[in-house]
Design a protein around this motif. Structure first.
Motif: not given
Ligand code: EPU
Length: 341
Positions: A236-242
């Motif tokens: 689970g992730n959303a690519g670059s967080f920042f």
């Protein structure tokens, strides 16, 4: 229009968080939008728009009405008087972005291949003005169609109206929160001209070809992404967080005296530079690595992952610890790229 109640959102966010939505409506045709919006308004509930769920973090259960934008369709427009070889493609919001890139490639439409493998839907692309490997969404953009929740009308918006910026647009701000993107028109070219200016792309391609064809560029972007970004189907992730922070050149120059390797990139504005958030995060990573079930991804410090048991607040707390530490060490304030609901 089908209204679902108390829906588990695990399958609808790439972090794989098991938060819930009070109401969930899949918008499969534009005709359903007005009805869905008035349903939410009649109950006095907030509306949240959802595309692929790959850039969203559900901090807790959503008490309102989630509209899952699912309209499909790709139409090659036959408009005269375009420059040589330019073609316009009108794409419905619910189409998958990577599938669109593949569609273009197999139909000899070019300019989009550097944006391969970006998760999410076409309707979400303008919201954060997606970009990768030297190409930004706004470079392909002609116009979009949006539904205005306030007026109940559809409107057409050109690039200035969308206020595109680095990973930003009007849709992320109060001036655009009432607009739902329903389709996007892109300009592509029948003539392929490679854009391999991005360092990592040039370097990887350099080994095989200096004048690659579109398929080679596409394949190379996919392999670079696969080598450094986790597959949301697996982790689970959303690519670059920042976002990569944009700071004044003078501030960068004084930081560089202490950190000579700090990478920075052009912003188009001589007075400002974009510095690598991943690099800043790596420098402080020994201090902060994880929180509950959330962790910094081992191959790319800009990516926060759900190790399997993370809650929305684990991820938010980890992000806060990381940005506090970056602020303390470098005096730079990190800004989230991901939308927190
Ligand atoms: N770097 C590090 N440590 C790392 C990773 C990168 O120091 O762990 C430094 C290196 O100097 C490297 C440079 O950062 O040369 C660039 O790395 P990368 O190509 O991964 O770019 P990025 O700035 O970390 C941005 C986008 C990505 C996009 C890539 C490629 C943002 C916030 N992120 O990452 O977009 O795929 O460039 O163009 O602008 C996303 O938005 O979700 C996303 C994945």
């Amino acid at each position: 229009m089908k209204v679902l109640r108390d829906i588990d959102l695990t399958a609808y966010n790439s972090f794989g968080l098991s938060q819930r939505a009070n109401y969930f409506i899949s918008i499969d045709q534009l005709a359903d939008l007005a009805e869905a919006v008035s349903f939410a308004q009649s109950l006095g509930l907030p509306i949240q728009i959802l595309g692929g769920g790959s850039n969203v973090l559900f901090a807790k259960d959503f008490p309102g009405v989630l509209l899952h934008m699912n309209c499909k369709g790709i139409e090659l427009l036959s408009i005269p008087k375009l420059n040589d070889g330019e073609r316009l493609l009108k794409v419905a919001c619910g189409e998958n972005w990577h599938e669109l890139v593949k569609y273009c490639l197999s139909n000899d439409l070019y300019g989009i291949e550097n944006l391969a493998l970006i998760p999410g839907t076409v309707g979400a692309a303008p919201i954060q003005n997606i970009g990768a490997y030297g190409v930004e969404f706004e470079q392909l953009f002609v116009e979009l169609e949006a539904y205005d929740i306030n007026s109940g009308e559809f409107c057409v918006m050109d690039a200035p109206a969308c206020e595109f910026n680095y990973r930003d647009s009007i849709f992320k701000h109060s001036g655009g929160k009432h607009l739902i993107v329903v389709s996007v028109t892109l300009k592509l070219s029948e003539v392929f001209s490679p854009n391999i200016s991005y360092h990592a792309l040039k370097q990887t391609l350099g080994a095989t070809s200096s004048s690659p064809d579109a398929q080679q560029v596409f394949d190379t972007v996919c392999s670079i992404r696969r080598s450094k970004l986790p597959d949301p189907q697996v982790v689970g992730n959303a690519g670059s967080f920042f976002k990569n922070p944009i700071i004044p050149l003078s501030e960068y120059q004084s930081l560089k005296q202490q950190y000579p390797e700090l990478p920075a990139y052009d912003t188009g504005d001589e007075a400002m530079v974009k510095v690598s958030a991943a690099w800043l995060l790596e420098k402080i990573e020994s201090k902060v690595k994880s929180k509950g079930g959330a962790a910094v991804y081992s191959k790319h410090a800009l990516v926060l992952i759900n190790q399997g048991t993370a809650t929305g607040s684990d991820i938010i707390e980890l992000a806060q610890l990381l940005s506090d530490s970056v602020k303390q060490t470098f005096g730079i304030k990190l800004q989230a790229e991901v939308t927190v609901v």
